[in-house]
Design a protein around this motif. Sequence first.
Motif, PDB file in Angstrom:
ATOM      1  N   THR A   1       8.908 -14.036  -5.854  1.00  0.00           N
ATOM      2  CA  THR A   1       7.483 -14.050  -6.149  1.00  0.00           C
ATOM      3  C   THR A   1       6.718 -13.281  -5.078  1.00  0.00           C
ATOM      4  OG1 THR A   1       7.282 -16.104  -4.900  1.00  0.00           O
ATOM      5  CG2 THR A   1       7.611 -16.308  -7.273  1.00  0.00           C
ATOM      6  N   PHE A   2       7.448 -12.582  -4.240  1.00  0.00           N
ATOM      7  CA  PHE A   2       6.798 -11.839  -3.162  1.00  0.00           C
ATOM      8  C   PHE A   2       6.510 -10.409  -3.612  1.00  0.00           C
ATOM      9  CE2 PHE A   2       9.256 -15.215  -1.094  1.00  0.00           C
ATOM     10  CZ  PHE A   2       8.242 -15.818  -0.358  1.00  0.00           C
ATOM     11  N   PRO A   3       5.499  -9.793  -2.996  1.00  0.00           N
ATOM     12  CA  PRO A   3       5.119  -8.440  -3.404  1.00  0.00           C
ATOM     13  C   PRO A   3       6.226  -7.422  -3.112  1.00  0.00           C
ATOM     14  CG  PRO A   3       3.515  -9.378  -1.843  1.00  0.00           C
ATOM     15  CD  PRO A   3       4.678 -10.311  -1.896  1.00  0.00           C
ATOM     16  N   ASP A   4       6.151  -6.297  -3.810  1.00  0.00           N
ATOM     17  CA  ASP A   4       7.063  -5.195  -3.521  1.00  0.00           C
ATOM     18  C   ASP A   4       6.809  -4.669  -2.113  1.00  0.00           C
ATOM     19  OD1 ASP A   4       8.117  -5.368  -6.019  1.00  0.00           O
ATOM     20  OD2 ASP A   4       6.871  -3.766  -6.873  1.00  0.00           O
ATOM     21  N   ARG A   5       7.892  -4.179  -1.515  1.00  0.00           N
ATOM     22  CA  ARG A   5       7.771  -3.621  -0.177  1.00  0.00           C
ATOM     23  C   ARG A   5       7.224  -2.208  -0.246  1.00  0.00           C
ATOM     24  NH1 ARG A   5      11.331  -6.097   3.651  1.00  0.00           N
ATOM     25  NH2 ARG A   5      12.233  -4.165   4.414  1.00  0.00           N
ATOM     26  N   GLY A   6       6.427  -1.853   0.745  1.00  0.00           N
ATOM     27  CA  GLY A   6       5.933  -0.489   0.828  1.00  0.00           C
ATOM     28  C   GLY A   6       6.918   0.374   1.587  1.00  0.00           C
ATOM     29  N   ASP A   7       6.397   1.393   2.237  1.00  0.00           N
ATOM     30  CA  ASP A   7       7.274   2.259   3.022  1.00  0.00           C
ATOM     31  C   ASP A   7       7.576   1.605   4.375  1.00  0.00           C
ATOM     32  OD1 ASP A   7       5.015   2.574   4.582  1.00  0.00           O
ATOM     33  OD2 ASP A   7       4.564   4.575   3.840  1.00  0.00           O
ATOM     34  N   LYS A   8       8.383   2.296   5.150  1.00  0.00           N
ATOM     35  CA  LYS A   8       8.853   1.759   6.436  1.00  0.00           C
ATOM     36  C   LYS A   8       7.685   1.374   7.347  1.00  0.00           C
ATOM     37  CE  LYS A   8      11.591   3.539  10.347  1.00  0.00           C
ATOM     38  NZ  LYS A   8      12.603   2.508  10.670  1.00  0.00           N
ATOM     39  N   LYS A   9       6.657   2.219   7.360  1.00  0.00           N
ATOM     40  CA  LYS A   9       5.509   1.929   8.229  1.00  0.00           C
ATOM     41  C   LYS A   9       4.786   0.660   7.786  1.00  0.00           C
ATOM     42  CE  LYS A   9       1.222   4.119   9.891  1.00  0.00           C
ATOM     43  NZ  LYS A   9       1.205   3.643  11.254  1.00  0.00           N
ATOM     44  N   GLN A  10       4.632   0.489   6.483  1.00  0.00           N
ATOM     45  CA  GLN A  10       3.992  -0.736   5.987  1.00  0.00           C
ATOM     46  C   GLN A  10       4.813  -1.974   6.329  1.00  0.00           C
ATOM     47  OE1 GLN A  10       3.407   0.965   1.915  1.00  0.00           O
ATOM     48  NE2 GLN A  10       1.537  -0.269   1.952  1.00  0.00           N
ATOM     49  N   VAL A  11       6.145  -1.855   6.146  1.00  0.00           N
ATOM     50  CA  VAL A  11       7.025  -2.995   6.425  1.00  0.00           C
ATOM     51  C   VAL A  11       6.956  -3.367   7.900  1.00  0.00           C
ATOM     52  CG1 VAL A  11       9.446  -3.709   6.545  1.00  0.00           C
ATOM     53  CG2 VAL A  11       8.584  -2.564   4.499  1.00  0.00           C
ATOM     54  N   GLU A  12       6.955  -2.369   8.770  1.00  0.00           N
ATOM     55  CA  GLU A  12       7.056  -2.646  10.211  1.00  0.00           C
ATOM     56  C   GLU A  12       5.711  -2.897  10.880  1.00  0.00           C
ATOM     57  OE1 GLU A  12       9.209   0.574  11.990  1.00  0.00           O
ATOM     58  OE2 GLU A  12      11.133  -0.089  11.159  1.00  0.00           O
ATOM     59  N   GLU A  13       4.660  -2.249  10.377  1.00  0.00           N
ATOM     60  CA  GLU A  13       3.365  -2.335  11.070  1.00  0.00           C
ATOM     61  C   GLU A  13       2.288  -3.002  10.224  1.00  0.00           C
ATOM     62  OE1 GLU A  13       3.092  -1.572  14.197  1.00  0.00           O
ATOM     63  OE2 GLU A  13       5.060  -0.623  14.433  1.00  0.00           O
TER      64      GLU A  13
END
Lengths: 145, 145
Positions: free
Chosen positions: B3-15
């Motif tokens: 039920t969690f949102p889709d992951r963005g790119d690496k920068k979104q995931v990390e920062e």
Amino acid sequence: MSTFPDRGDKKQVEEGLGFTPKFDSDGLMPAMAIDATTKEPLMLAYMNAESLQLTLEKGEAVYWSRSRQEIWHKGATSGHVQKIQEIRTDCDQDAIILYVEQIGAGACHTGRSGCFYRKINAASGEMSFVEDGKAFDPESVYGKA
Amino acid sequence: MSTFPDRGDKKQVEEGLGFTPKFDSDGLMPAMAIDATTKEPLMLAYMNAESLQLTLEKGEAVYWSRSRQEIWHKGATSGHVQKIQEIRTDCDQDAIILYVEQIGAGACHTGRSGCFYRKINAASGEMSFVEDGKAFDPESVYGKA
């Protein structure tokens, strides 16, 4: 190929003093590195039997990189090696804690002292920074952001 | 089903500040519970998306039992629930730390306060107890040794 002894029964695994680590179906176990002085968790990575053996031999953290599918001697690129102060395992011997002296400014490739720099707000599902500032410049250390 | 949102790119995931957890090919991620007061590591277990969601909703640790293949609300049998003080994730959002108030005498089914009660001697491959005595009697709490 594991160089560790065969596991005995449940009682031996939980109450015995022979180290008989158990790896998952991919041959891996999770290893949490914790700063031996501050008790701050630094990172969670994985070890296969070879990297665990190398960790014991070198006295420095050696992981298995799942993304690169290779042995990963932490700090080989950055100089930020993790000197082992104490290694522990858990009741069923399928997880590892490394208490380490973290050499250099930090353990995380993003430039922070550790990887667990965000806490989750359960109500909103949003996060906030626990550690906002960067301890080092990842570009200068790793040659890329 | 997550039920969690889709992951963005690496920068979104990390920062970024959106919580977009990543589960492995078995749908799991490791979760380390740490005593919020003493900073002692208590246990390492696994969560799937449902148990992580339940943890956020209840404010108590809910894991996925790999051995029983079911949702595992820690403390449902023993009364030793883990009240969440803070939840953190790491740079790539594929591991969780729970800072908890451990209710009852301990987290480990062997009767100890935590599961990481043995340290490994790198030279000999033997272990020794860090925490020898048991904090509670597992038989009286769980009805079996």
